[in-house]
Scaffold this motif. Structure first.
Motif, mmCIF file in Angstrom:
data_model
loop_
_atom_site.group_PDB
_atom_site.id
_atom_site.type_symbol
_atom_site.label_atom_id
_atom_site.label_comp_id
_atom_site.label_asym_id
_atom_site.label_seq_id
_atom_site.Cartn_x
_atom_site.Cartn_y
_atom_site.Cartn_z
ATOM 1 N N LEU A 70 0.811 -1.224 0.000
ATOM 2 C CA LEU A 70 0.000 0.000 0.000
ATOM 3 C C LEU A 70 0.838 1.265 0.000
ATOM 4 C CD1 LEU A 70 -3.087 -0.618 2.310
ATOM 5 C CD2 LEU A 70 -3.051 -0.227 -0.143
ATOM 6 N N ASP A 71 1.934 1.299 0.777
ATOM 7 C CA ASP A 71 2.732 2.524 0.799
ATOM 8 C C ASP A 71 3.343 2.805 -0.575
ATOM 9 O OD1 ASP A 71 4.475 0.317 1.177
ATOM 10 O OD2 ASP A 71 5.871 1.501 2.379
ATOM 11 N N ARG A 77 0.588 6.697 -6.949
ATOM 12 C CA ARG A 77 -0.560 7.532 -7.303
ATOM 13 C C ARG A 77 -0.273 9.023 -7.084
ATOM 14 N NH1 ARG A 77 -3.859 5.700 -10.927
ATOM 15 N NH2 ARG A 77 -5.253 7.372 -10.288
ATOM 16 N N LEU A 78 0.505 9.362 -6.053
ATOM 17 C CA LEU A 78 0.868 10.773 -5.856
ATOM 18 C C LEU A 78 1.666 11.291 -7.043
ATOM 19 C CD1 LEU A 78 1.781 10.932 -2.070
ATOM 20 C CD2 LEU A 78 -0.141 12.056 -3.212
ATOM 21 N N SER A 79 2.549 10.459 -7.568
ATOM 22 C CA SER A 79 3.325 10.854 -8.738
ATOM 23 C C SER A 79 2.412 11.016 -9.946
ATOM 24 C CB SER A 79 4.403 9.799 -9.013
ATOM 25 O OG SER A 79 5.099 10.115 -10.197
ATOM 26 N N TYR A 80 1.512 10.058 -10.157
ATOM 27 C CA TYR A 80 0.627 10.079 -11.319
ATOM 28 C C TYR A 80 -0.402 11.211 -11.240
ATOM 29 C CZ TYR A 80 -3.012 8.693 -14.595
ATOM 30 O OH TYR A 80 -3.936 8.692 -15.606
ATOM 31 N N GLU A 81 -1.041 11.377 -10.094
ATOM 32 C CA GLU A 81 -2.124 12.351 -9.980
ATOM 33 C C GLU A 81 -1.647 13.772 -9.748
ATOM 34 O OE1 GLU A 81 -5.348 11.347 -7.385
ATOM 35 O OE2 GLU A 81 -5.363 9.244 -8.031
ATOM 36 N N LEU A 82 -0.515 13.920 -9.027
ATOM 37 C CA LEU A 82 -0.102 15.258 -8.596
ATOM 38 C C LEU A 82 1.332 15.623 -8.976
ATOM 39 C CD1 LEU A 82 -1.802 15.026 -5.112
ATOM 40 C CD2 LEU A 82 -2.500 16.527 -6.994
ATOM 41 N N GLY A 83 2.032 14.716 -9.635
ATOM 42 C CA GLY A 83 3.409 14.992 -10.011
ATOM 43 C C GLY A 83 4.343 15.121 -8.822
ATOM 44 N N LEU A 84 3.951 14.580 -7.673
ATOM 45 C CA LEU A 84 4.750 14.689 -6.455
ATOM 46 C C LEU A 84 5.667 13.487 -6.269
ATOM 47 C CD1 LEU A 84 2.200 15.996 -3.799
ATOM 48 C CD2 LEU A 84 4.210 17.202 -4.672
ATOM 49 N N THR A 85 6.871 13.772 -5.813
ATOM 50 C CA THR A 85 7.806 12.726 -5.439
ATOM 51 C C THR A 85 8.019 12.827 -3.930
ATOM 52 O OG1 THR A 85 8.910 12.874 -7.571
ATOM 53 C CG2 THR A 85 10.126 11.821 -5.782
ATOM 54 N N ALA A 86 7.867 11.708 -3.261
ATOM 55 C CA ALA A 86 8.071 11.682 -1.808
ATOM 56 C C ALA A 86 8.919 10.464 -1.464
ATOM 57 C CB ALA A 86 6.728 11.620 -1.086
ATOM 58 N N GLU A 87 9.602 10.546 -0.338
ATOM 59 C CA GLU A 87 10.477 9.448 0.068
ATOM 60 C C GLU A 87 9.725 8.319 0.744
ATOM 61 O OE1 GLU A 87 14.002 10.587 2.103
ATOM 62 O OE2 GLU A 87 14.366 12.249 0.729
ATOM 63 N N GLY A 88 8.597 8.607 1.336
ATOM 64 C CA GLY A 88 7.868 7.554 2.021
ATOM 65 C C GLY A 88 6.471 7.993 2.405
ATOM 66 N N CYS A 112 -9.823 1.044 3.679
ATOM 67 C CA CYS A 112 -9.060 2.164 3.140
ATOM 68 C C CYS A 112 -8.061 2.722 4.160
ATOM 69 C CB CYS A 112 -10.073 3.236 2.711
ATOM 70 S SG CYS A 112 -9.399 4.598 1.800
ATOM 71 N N PRO A 113 -6.942 2.016 4.420
ATOM 72 C CA PRO A 113 -5.936 2.576 5.324
ATOM 73 C C PRO A 113 -5.524 3.985 4.888
ATOM 74 C CG PRO A 113 -5.453 0.287 4.862
ATOM 75 C CD PRO A 113 -6.567 0.693 3.928
ATOM 76 N N VAL A 114 -5.211 4.811 5.872
ATOM 77 C CA VAL A 114 -4.909 6.219 5.627
ATOM 78 C C VAL A 114 -3.425 6.481 5.916
ATOM 79 C CG1 VAL A 114 -5.451 8.599 6.291
ATOM 80 C CG2 VAL A 114 -7.267 6.865 6.202
ATOM 81 N N TYR A 115 -2.793 7.210 5.004
ATOM 82 C CA TYR A 115 -1.362 7.512 5.079
ATOM 83 C C TYR A 115 -1.110 9.006 5.140
ATOM 84 C CZ TYR A 115 -0.307 2.680 3.974
ATOM 85 O OH TYR A 115 -0.209 1.312 4.030
ATOM 86 N N ARG A 116 0.007 9.367 5.769
ATOM 87 C CA ARG A 116 0.514 10.747 5.766
ATOM 88 C C ARG A 116 1.784 10.755 4.922
ATOM 89 N NH1 ARG A 116 3.243 12.483 11.126
ATOM 90 N NH2 ARG A 116 4.535 10.767 10.408
ATOM 91 N N VAL A 117 1.908 11.763 4.090
ATOM 92 C CA VAL A 117 3.096 11.960 3.275
ATOM 93 C C VAL A 117 3.555 13.393 3.487
ATOM 94 C CG1 VAL A 117 4.007 12.028 0.922
ATOM 95 C CG2 VAL A 117 2.328 10.273 1.563
ATOM 96 N N ILE A 118 4.846 13.581 3.619
ATOM 97 C CA ILE A 118 5.395 14.936 3.756
ATOM 98 C C ILE A 118 6.181 15.236 2.496
ATOM 99 C CG2 ILE A 118 6.895 16.451 5.108
ATOM 100 C CD1 ILE A 118 6.161 14.650 7.545
#
Length: 187
Positions: A70-71, A77-88, A112-118
């Motif tokens: 899931l992570d 999906r963050l990359s695909y939907e928002l163009g964001l790159t995150a480490e974790g 639907c587990p919920v995640y935080r991304v910085i």
């Protein structure tokens, strides 16, 4: 991935068949992206989305591919939907689930587990998925959601009270252990 009420995998189905009037419980995820100032990234779903078009919601939601942790799905999906790159992606609410029906009868029914991304990178919304984005201070967003002052997706409305129980500062929330995930989500 289709799941039973206890979070065990019971099969798979194409995405097109799991969002209708008879939506089976299936595995998904929600994520909340925060910048280093503690602002949350909100998205307005694209106008042509099948479920909750044009509705404001959390940063990104989606479904894992078969066999995908899931992570990893969150970051993909963050990359695909928002163009964001995150480490974790940090697991916050391992066993969140909900069922919500639209006025036209289409149902969302997700474990639907919920995640935080910085992430602080520039946001480049994919118009196939996202109509608009907005950064908002978490406190302002949470208060508006809790008091019913913001029109947001039903899953987001249910998640915000649970997230606020983790503390006032989203950057200091303690992640949950991956062992707390439902069986279908543990790879």
């Amino acid at each position: 991935m289709l799941v039973d009420p206890d979070g065990r995998a019971v099969g798979t189905a194409p995405k097109s068949s799991v969002h209708g009037r008879e939506t089976p419980l299936h595995l998904a995820f929600s994520s909340y992206v925060f910048d280093h100032e503690g602002r949350v990234l909100l998205t307005r779903r694209a106008d042509h989305k099948l479920t909750w078009p044009s509705v404001w919601t959390n940063s990104c939601c989606g479904h894992p591919l078969p066999g995908e942790p899931l992570d990893h799905a969150v970051l993909r999906r963050l990359s695909y939907e928002l163009g964001l790159t995150a480490e974790g992606a940090d697991l916050m609410l391992p066993s969140f689930s909900y069922r919500a029906a639209m006025a036209n009868g289409i149902v969302e029914h997700e474990l639907c587990p919920v995640y935080r991304v910085i992430a602080d990178g520039p946001v480049e919304p994919n118009p196939e998925e996202v109509g608009e984005t907005r950064w908002m201070p978490w406190k302002e967003f949470a208060e508006g959601a809790l008091n019913g002052l913001l029109a947001i997706s039903p899953w987001c409305r249910e998640q915000v009270p649970l997230l606020t129980e983790l503390g006032a500062d989203p950057l200091s929330w303690q992640p949950a252990a991956s062992t707390a995930l439902p069986a279908a989500a543990r790879l």
